[in-house]
Design a protein around this motif. Structure first.
Motif, PDB file in Angstrom:
ATOM      1  N   ALA A   1     -20.286 -11.027  -9.510  1.00  0.00           N
ATOM      2  CA  ALA A   1     -20.731 -12.063 -10.445  1.00  0.00           C
ATOM      3  C   ALA A   1     -20.759 -13.431  -9.772  1.00  0.00           C
ATOM      4  CB  ALA A   1     -19.818 -12.098 -11.669  1.00  0.00           C
ATOM      5  N   ASN A   2     -21.802 -14.162 -10.072  1.00  0.00           N
ATOM      6  CA  ASN A   2     -21.972 -15.528  -9.573  1.00  0.00           C
ATOM      7  C   ASN A   2     -21.940 -15.626  -8.052  1.00  0.00           C
ATOM      8  OD1 ASN A   2     -22.091 -16.616 -12.244  1.00  0.00           O
ATOM      9  ND2 ASN A   2     -19.877 -16.363 -12.347  1.00  0.00           N
ATOM     10  N   GLY A   3     -22.225 -14.525  -7.380  1.00  0.00           N
ATOM     11  CA  GLY A   3     -22.304 -14.544  -5.928  1.00  0.00           C
ATOM     12  C   GLY A   3     -20.979 -14.737  -5.218  1.00  0.00           C
ATOM     13  N   VAL A   4     -19.869 -14.502  -5.904  1.00  0.00           N
ATOM     14  CA  VAL A   4     -18.559 -14.653  -5.272  1.00  0.00           C
ATOM     15  C   VAL A   4     -18.429 -13.667  -4.118  1.00  0.00           C
ATOM     16  CG1 VAL A   4     -16.063 -14.471  -5.608  1.00  0.00           C
ATOM     17  CG2 VAL A   4     -17.493 -15.532  -7.358  1.00  0.00           C
ATOM     18  N   PHE A   5     -18.762 -12.420  -4.370  1.00  0.00           N
ATOM     19  CA  PHE A   5     -18.782 -11.394  -3.333  1.00  0.00           C
ATOM     20  C   PHE A   5     -20.163 -10.760  -3.340  1.00  0.00           C
ATOM     21  CE2 PHE A   5     -14.247 -11.383  -4.562  1.00  0.00           C
ATOM     22  CZ  PHE A   5     -13.694 -11.738  -3.347  1.00  0.00           C
ATOM     23  N   PRO A   6     -20.954 -10.950  -2.320  1.00  0.00           N
ATOM     24  CA  PRO A   6     -22.280 -10.339  -2.270  1.00  0.00           C
ATOM     25  C   PRO A   6     -22.185  -8.809  -2.273  1.00  0.00           C
ATOM     26  CG  PRO A   6     -22.037 -12.022  -0.572  1.00  0.00           C
ATOM     27  CD  PRO A   6     -20.689 -11.809  -1.173  1.00  0.00           C
ATOM     28  N   ALA A   7     -23.218  -8.172  -2.783  1.00  0.00           N
ATOM     29  CA  ALA A   7     -23.244  -6.711  -2.885  1.00  0.00           C
ATOM     30  C   ALA A   7     -22.977  -6.047  -1.541  1.00  0.00           C
ATOM     31  CB  ALA A   7     -24.580  -6.251  -3.449  1.00  0.00           C
ATOM     32  N   GLY A   8     -23.494  -6.613  -0.466  1.00  0.00           N
ATOM     33  CA  GLY A   8     -23.285  -6.042   0.858  1.00  0.00           C
ATOM     34  C   GLY A   8     -21.828  -6.051   1.294  1.00  0.00           C
ATOM     35  N   VAL A   9     -21.108  -7.084   0.922  1.00  0.00           N
ATOM     36  CA  VAL A   9     -19.686  -7.171   1.256  1.00  0.00           C
ATOM     37  C   VAL A   9     -18.912  -6.097   0.497  1.00  0.00           C
ATOM     38  CG1 VAL A   9     -17.607  -8.608   1.063  1.00  0.00           C
ATOM     39  CG2 VAL A   9     -19.759  -9.610   1.841  1.00  0.00           C
ATOM     40  N   ILE A  10     -19.189  -5.974  -0.775  1.00  0.00           N
ATOM     41  CA  ILE A  10     -18.520  -4.947  -1.593  1.00  0.00           C
ATOM     42  C   ILE A  10     -18.827  -3.558  -1.045  1.00  0.00           C
ATOM     43  CG2 ILE A  10     -18.344  -3.905  -3.897  1.00  0.00           C
ATOM     44  CD1 ILE A  10     -17.076  -6.670  -3.712  1.00  0.00           C
ATOM     45  N   ALA A  11     -20.081  -3.301  -0.730  1.00  0.00           N
ATOM     46  CA  ALA A  11     -20.475  -1.990  -0.203  1.00  0.00           C
ATOM     47  C   ALA A  11     -19.781  -1.711   1.130  1.00  0.00           C
ATOM     48  CB  ALA A  11     -21.987  -1.927  -0.036  1.00  0.00           C
TER      49      ALA A  11
ATOM     50  N   MET B   1       4.053  -2.352  12.881  1.00  0.00           N
ATOM     51  CA  MET B   1       3.590  -2.506  11.505  1.00  0.00           C
ATOM     52  C   MET B   1       2.317  -1.683  11.317  1.00  0.00           C
ATOM     53  SD  MET B   1       2.726  -5.955   9.337  1.00  0.00           S
ATOM     54  CE  MET B   1       4.416  -6.401   9.091  1.00  0.00           C
ATOM     55  N   GLN B   2       2.224  -0.993  10.221  1.00  0.00           N
ATOM     56  CA  GLN B   2       1.072  -0.155   9.924  1.00  0.00           C
ATOM     57  C   GLN B   2      -0.152  -0.990   9.586  1.00  0.00           C
ATOM     58  OE1 GLN B   2       1.815   2.718   6.866  1.00  0.00           O
ATOM     59  NE2 GLN B   2       3.845   3.163   7.603  1.00  0.00           N
ATOM     60  N   ASP B   3      -1.308  -0.359   9.693  1.00  0.00           N
ATOM     61  CA  ASP B   3      -2.565  -0.986   9.302  1.00  0.00           C
ATOM     62  C   ASP B   3      -2.667  -0.914   7.783  1.00  0.00           C
ATOM     63  OD1 ASP B   3      -5.135  -1.867   8.936  1.00  0.00           O
ATOM     64  OD2 ASP B   3      -6.069  -0.256  10.075  1.00  0.00           O
ATOM     65  N   LEU B   4      -2.657  -2.070   7.131  1.00  0.00           N
ATOM     66  CA  LEU B   4      -2.676  -2.120   5.665  1.00  0.00           C
ATOM     67  C   LEU B   4      -3.883  -1.383   5.097  1.00  0.00           C
ATOM     68  CD1 LEU B   4      -1.378  -3.138   3.083  1.00  0.00           C
ATOM     69  CD2 LEU B   4      -2.618  -5.265   3.350  1.00  0.00           C
ATOM     70  N   LYS B   5      -5.025  -1.472   5.761  1.00  0.00           N
ATOM     71  CA  LYS B   5      -6.226  -0.803   5.262  1.00  0.00           C
ATOM     72  C   LYS B   5      -6.044   0.707   5.188  1.00  0.00           C
ATOM     73  CE  LYS B   5      -8.512  -2.727   8.457  1.00  0.00           C
ATOM     74  NZ  LYS B   5      -9.482  -3.157   9.445  1.00  0.00           N
ATOM     75  N   ALA B   6      -5.180   1.252   6.026  1.00  0.00           N
ATOM     76  CA  ALA B   6      -4.983   2.700   6.054  1.00  0.00           C
ATOM     77  C   ALA B   6      -4.284   3.223   4.813  1.00  0.00           C
ATOM     78  CB  ALA B   6      -4.192   3.097   7.295  1.00  0.00           C
ATOM     79  N   VAL B   7      -3.602   2.364   4.075  1.00  0.00           N
ATOM     80  CA  VAL B   7      -2.876   2.833   2.903  1.00  0.00           C
ATOM     81  C   VAL B   7      -3.435   2.312   1.587  1.00  0.00           C
ATOM     82  CG1 VAL B   7      -0.736   3.242   4.147  1.00  0.00           C
ATOM     83  CG2 VAL B   7      -1.135   1.029   3.069  1.00  0.00           C
ATOM     84  N   LEU B   8      -4.401   1.419   1.651  1.00  0.00           N
ATOM     85  CA  LEU B   8      -5.027   0.975   0.403  1.00  0.00           C
ATOM     86  C   LEU B   8      -5.828   2.130  -0.189  1.00  0.00           C
ATOM     87  CD1 LEU B   8      -6.423  -2.553   1.262  1.00  0.00           C
ATOM     88  CD2 LEU B   8      -4.601  -2.013  -0.337  1.00  0.00           C
ATOM     89  N   PRO B   9      -5.737   2.342  -1.473  1.00  0.00           N
ATOM     90  CA  PRO B   9      -6.526   3.406  -2.082  1.00  0.00           C
ATOM     91  C   PRO B   9      -8.015   3.145  -1.866  1.00  0.00           C
ATOM     92  CG  PRO B   9      -5.020   2.443  -3.677  1.00  0.00           C
ATOM     93  CD  PRO B   9      -4.959   1.604  -2.451  1.00  0.00           C
ATOM     94  N   SER B  10      -8.757   4.198  -1.542  1.00  0.00           N
ATOM     95  CA  SER B  10     -10.183   4.014  -1.291  1.00  0.00           C
ATOM     96  C   SER B  10     -10.921   3.597  -2.555  1.00  0.00           C
ATOM     97  CB  SER B  10     -10.802   5.295  -0.730  1.00  0.00           C
ATOM     98  OG  SER B  10     -10.602   6.362  -1.619  1.00  0.00           O
ATOM     99  N   ASP B  11     -10.312   3.819  -3.702  1.00  0.00           N
ATOM    100  CA  ASP B  11     -10.944   3.379  -4.946  1.00  0.00           C
ATOM    101  C   ASP B  11     -10.465   1.986  -5.336  1.00  0.00           C
ATOM    102  OD1 ASP B  11      -8.393   4.195  -5.573  1.00  0.00           O
ATOM    103  OD2 ASP B  11      -8.959   5.269  -7.380  1.00  0.00           O
ATOM    104  N   PHE B  12      -9.954   1.238  -4.367  1.00  0.00           N
ATOM    105  CA  PHE B  12      -9.485  -0.125  -4.600  1.00  0.00           C
ATOM    106  C   PHE B  12     -10.569  -0.957  -5.278  1.00  0.00           C
ATOM    107  CE2 PHE B  12      -8.529  -4.470  -3.068  1.00  0.00           C
ATOM    108  CZ  PHE B  12      -7.243  -4.577  -3.558  1.00  0.00           C
ATOM    109  N   ILE B  13     -11.772  -0.789  -4.847  1.00  0.00           N
ATOM    110  CA  ILE B  13     -12.900  -1.447  -5.505  1.00  0.00           C
ATOM    111  C   ILE B  13     -13.659  -0.354  -6.252  1.00  0.00           C
ATOM    112  CG2 ILE B  13     -15.055  -2.699  -5.200  1.00  0.00           C
ATOM    113  CD1 ILE B  13     -13.815  -3.921  -2.686  1.00  0.00           C
ATOM    114  N   VAL B  14     -13.438  -0.272  -7.520  1.00  0.00           N
ATOM    115  CA  VAL B  14     -14.045   0.756  -8.357  1.00  0.00           C
ATOM    116  C   VAL B  14     -15.519   0.413  -8.581  1.00  0.00           C
ATOM    117  CG1 VAL B  14     -13.935   1.920 -10.590  1.00  0.00           C
ATOM    118  CG2 VAL B  14     -11.834   1.144  -9.473  1.00  0.00           C
ATOM    119  N   GLN B  15     -16.351   1.400  -8.435  1.00  0.00           N
ATOM    120  CA  GLN B  15     -17.786   1.177  -8.556  1.00  0.00           C
ATOM    121  C   GLN B  15     -18.160   0.533  -9.887  1.00  0.00           C
ATOM    122  OE1 GLN B  15     -20.055   1.522  -6.113  1.00  0.00           O
ATOM    123  NE2 GLN B  15     -18.349   2.030  -4.794  1.00  0.00           N
ATOM    124  N   SER B  16     -17.498   0.899 -10.953  1.00  0.00           N
ATOM    125  CA  SER B  16     -17.836   0.337 -12.256  1.00  0.00           C
ATOM    126  C   SER B  16     -17.481  -1.142 -12.354  1.00  0.00           C
ATOM    127  CB  SER B  16     -17.144   1.117 -13.372  1.00  0.00           C
ATOM    128  OG  SER B  16     -15.744   1.009 -13.228  1.00  0.00           O
TER     129      SER B  16
END
Length: 69
Positions: free
Chosen positions: A23-33, A1-16
């Motif tokens: 928001a509301n600390g659900v995902f801290p900035a460091g995790v997103i980065a 089985m392939q590594d799923l991360k290898a095929v996810l688009p790198s823009d999966f989390i769009v900067q905008s």
């Protein structure tokens, strides 16, 4: 089985969209980065365009991740 991360688009989390994810600390900035940096290493930002209208290639990709037995 392939590594799923290898095929996810790198823009999966769009900067905008970071504010929405952070928001509301659900995902801290460091995790997103960190996730963004990891995904950018795969250099697959144009994944959707490369697979557009290539059903056989999409099937191979899906078959590598999912078992529909």
């Amino acid at each position: 089985m392939q590594d799923l991360k290898a095929v996810l688009p790198s823009d999966f989390i769009v900067q905008s969209d970071r504010a929405v994810y952070e928001a509301n600390g659900v995902f801290p900035a460091g995790v997103i980065a960190g996730i963004t940096k990891m995904l950018e290493k795969y250099n697959n930002k144009d994944l959707s365009q490369r697979f557009f209208n290539k059903n056989d290639e999409i099937k191979k990709l899906v078959d590598g991740f999912f078992n529909f037995a």
